[in-house]
Motif scaffolding. Structure first.
Motif, short mmCIF file in Angstrom:
data_model
loop_
_atom_site.label_atom_id
_atom_site.label_comp_id
_atom_site.label_asym_id
_atom_site.label_seq_id
_atom_site.Cartn_x
_atom_site.Cartn_y
_atom_site.Cartn_z
N GLU A 22 0.84 -1.21 0.00
CA GLU A 22 0.00 0.00 0.00
C GLU A 22 0.88 1.26 0.00
O GLU A 22 0.55 2.24 -0.66
CB GLU A 22 -0.92 0.03 1.23
CG GLU A 22 -1.97 -1.08 1.26
CD GLU A 22 -3.15 -0.85 0.33
OE1 GLU A 22 -3.03 -0.10 -0.66
OE2 GLU A 22 -4.20 -1.45 0.58
N HIS A 48 -8.71 6.86 -5.32
CA HIS A 48 -8.14 5.64 -4.74
C HIS A 48 -6.88 5.95 -3.92
O HIS A 48 -6.57 5.23 -2.98
CB HIS A 48 -7.86 4.58 -5.81
CG HIS A 48 -7.64 3.23 -5.19
ND1 HIS A 48 -8.55 2.65 -4.33
CD2 HIS A 48 -6.61 2.36 -5.26
CE1 HIS A 48 -8.07 1.50 -3.90
NE2 HIS A 48 -6.90 1.29 -4.45
N THR A 52 -6.48 4.76 -0.30
CA THR A 52 -5.30 3.97 0.08
C THR A 52 -4.68 4.52 1.37
O THR A 52 -4.23 3.75 2.24
CB THR A 52 -4.27 3.97 -1.08
OG1 THR A 52 -4.90 3.38 -2.22
CG2 THR A 52 -3.02 3.19 -0.74
N GLN A 55 -6.65 3.20 4.04
CA GLN A 55 -6.38 1.76 4.21
C GLN A 55 -5.10 1.53 5.00
O GLN A 55 -5.01 0.60 5.80
CB GLN A 55 -6.30 1.08 2.84
CG GLN A 55 -7.63 1.09 2.11
CD GLN A 55 -7.54 0.62 0.68
OE1 GLN A 55 -6.46 0.46 0.13
NE2 GLN A 55 -8.69 0.42 0.05
N GLU A 110 -5.28 -3.98 -8.19
CA GLU A 110 -6.48 -4.22 -7.37
C GLU A 110 -6.67 -5.72 -7.14
O GLU A 110 -7.04 -6.13 -6.04
CB GLU A 110 -7.73 -3.62 -8.03
CG GLU A 110 -7.78 -2.11 -7.99
CD GLU A 110 -7.42 -1.54 -6.62
OE1 GLU A 110 -8.02 -1.96 -5.61
OE2 GLU A 110 -6.52 -0.70 -6.55
N GLU A 113 -4.45 -6.86 -4.48
CA GLU A 113 -4.92 -6.41 -3.17
C GLU A 113 -6.16 -7.18 -2.71
O GLU A 113 -6.29 -7.50 -1.52
CB GLU A 113 -5.22 -4.91 -3.22
CG GLU A 113 -3.97 -4.09 -3.44
CD GLU A 113 -4.22 -2.63 -3.22
OE1 GLU A 113 -3.52 -2.04 -2.40
OE2 GLU A 113 -5.13 -2.07 -3.86
N THR A 139 -11.74 -2.66 3.96
CA THR A 139 -10.77 -2.41 2.89
C THR A 139 -11.01 -3.34 1.70
O THR A 139 -10.96 -2.89 0.55
CB THR A 139 -9.33 -2.58 3.42
OG1 THR A 139 -9.12 -1.62 4.47
CG2 THR A 139 -8.30 -2.35 2.33
N GLU A 143 -11.50 -2.21 -2.22
CA GLU A 143 -10.68 -2.68 -3.36
C GLU A 143 -11.58 -3.28 -4.45
O GLU A 143 -11.36 -3.05 -5.63
CB GLU A 143 -9.66 -3.74 -2.91
CG GLU A 143 -8.76 -3.35 -1.75
CD GLU A 143 -7.76 -2.23 -2.03
OE1 GLU A 143 -7.96 -1.47 -2.99
OE2 GLU A 143 -6.80 -2.13 -1.26
N THR A 146 -13.29 -0.45 -6.24
CA THR A 146 -12.36 0.25 -7.15
C THR A 146 -12.16 -0.57 -8.42
O THR A 146 -12.18 -0.02 -9.53
CB THR A 146 -10.99 0.47 -6.45
OG1 THR A 146 -11.22 1.27 -5.29
CG2 THR A 146 -10.00 1.17 -7.36
N ASP A 147 -12.00 -1.87 -8.26
CA ASP A 147 -11.82 -2.73 -9.43
C ASP A 147 -13.04 -2.66 -10.34
O ASP A 147 -12.91 -2.51 -11.57
CB ASP A 147 -11.59 -4.18 -8.97
CG ASP A 147 -11.41 -5.11 -10.14
OD1 ASP A 147 -10.52 -4.85 -10.97
OD2 ASP A 147 -12.17 -6.10 -10.24
#
Ligand SMILES: [Fe+2]
Length: 168
Positions: A22, A48, A52, A55, A110, A113, A139, A143, A146-147
């Motif tokens: 990260e 993001h 992050t 995160q 992603e 992660e 988290t 992720e 976001t993906d």
């Protein structure tokens, strides 16, 4: 991998891997945002980046809960993914193709992660660390979101623009 005699040790190793990953990502995302030409993609990378940072704070809360030092272990997988993103940015692609390639690179990140947080979450549950599992689940969801967002952006806009620009 040294000194992993218990599930807790294995958990801590994975935690330190993603912590380092990260941190690398907070350095790569601003460069990716600058390189992107689509405003939506720029915004997605910037958003993001903020996520992050949150995160990383969550991971630090996990270290605190475990009474463990906040320390990363070199994550070679993320180093490789970030290096690939850097190479893409140096290839001299057209702005449209670069956006499509940047999304591909970001989605690989992603997915790494998602795999890492999925494992950490499962380990935390197996070890009965319910509060830690809850933090990791938050988290993991970010992720995945976001993906999905990057995927939508690629399919609905960026890939089409890349195709059209290559034909003109
Ligand atoms: Fe992340």
């Amino acid at each position: 991998m040294a000194n992993k005699s218990s599930m807790n040790d294995l958990f801590l190793h994975e935690l330190r891997d993603i912590y380092h990953a990260e941190k690398q990502l907070t350095k790569a995302l601003p460069k990716m945002a600058r390189a992107a030409s689509s405003d939506e993609l720029k915004q997605a990378f910037q958003m993001h980046l903020e996520q992050t940072q949150g995160q990383i704070e969550r991971l630090e809360q996990v270290f605190d809960q475990l009474d463990a030092a906040k320390r990363g272990t070199r994550c070679e997988a993320m180093e490789g993914l970030v290096e690939e993103a850097r190479e893409i940015m140096e290839e001299g692609l057209s702005p449209e193709l670069l956006d499509a390639a940047l999304i591909a690179a970001a989605q690989k990140v992603e997915h790494y992660e998602i795999a890492s947080y999925g494992t950490l979450h499962a380990f935390a549950e197996a070890c009965g660390m319910n509060d830690v599992a809850k933090l990791l689940a938050e988290t993991l969801q970010e992720e995945k979101d976001t993906d999905a967002k990057l995927n939508d952006l690629a399919i609905s806009k960026v890939n089409k623009r890349a195709m059209e620009s290559a034909q003109s």
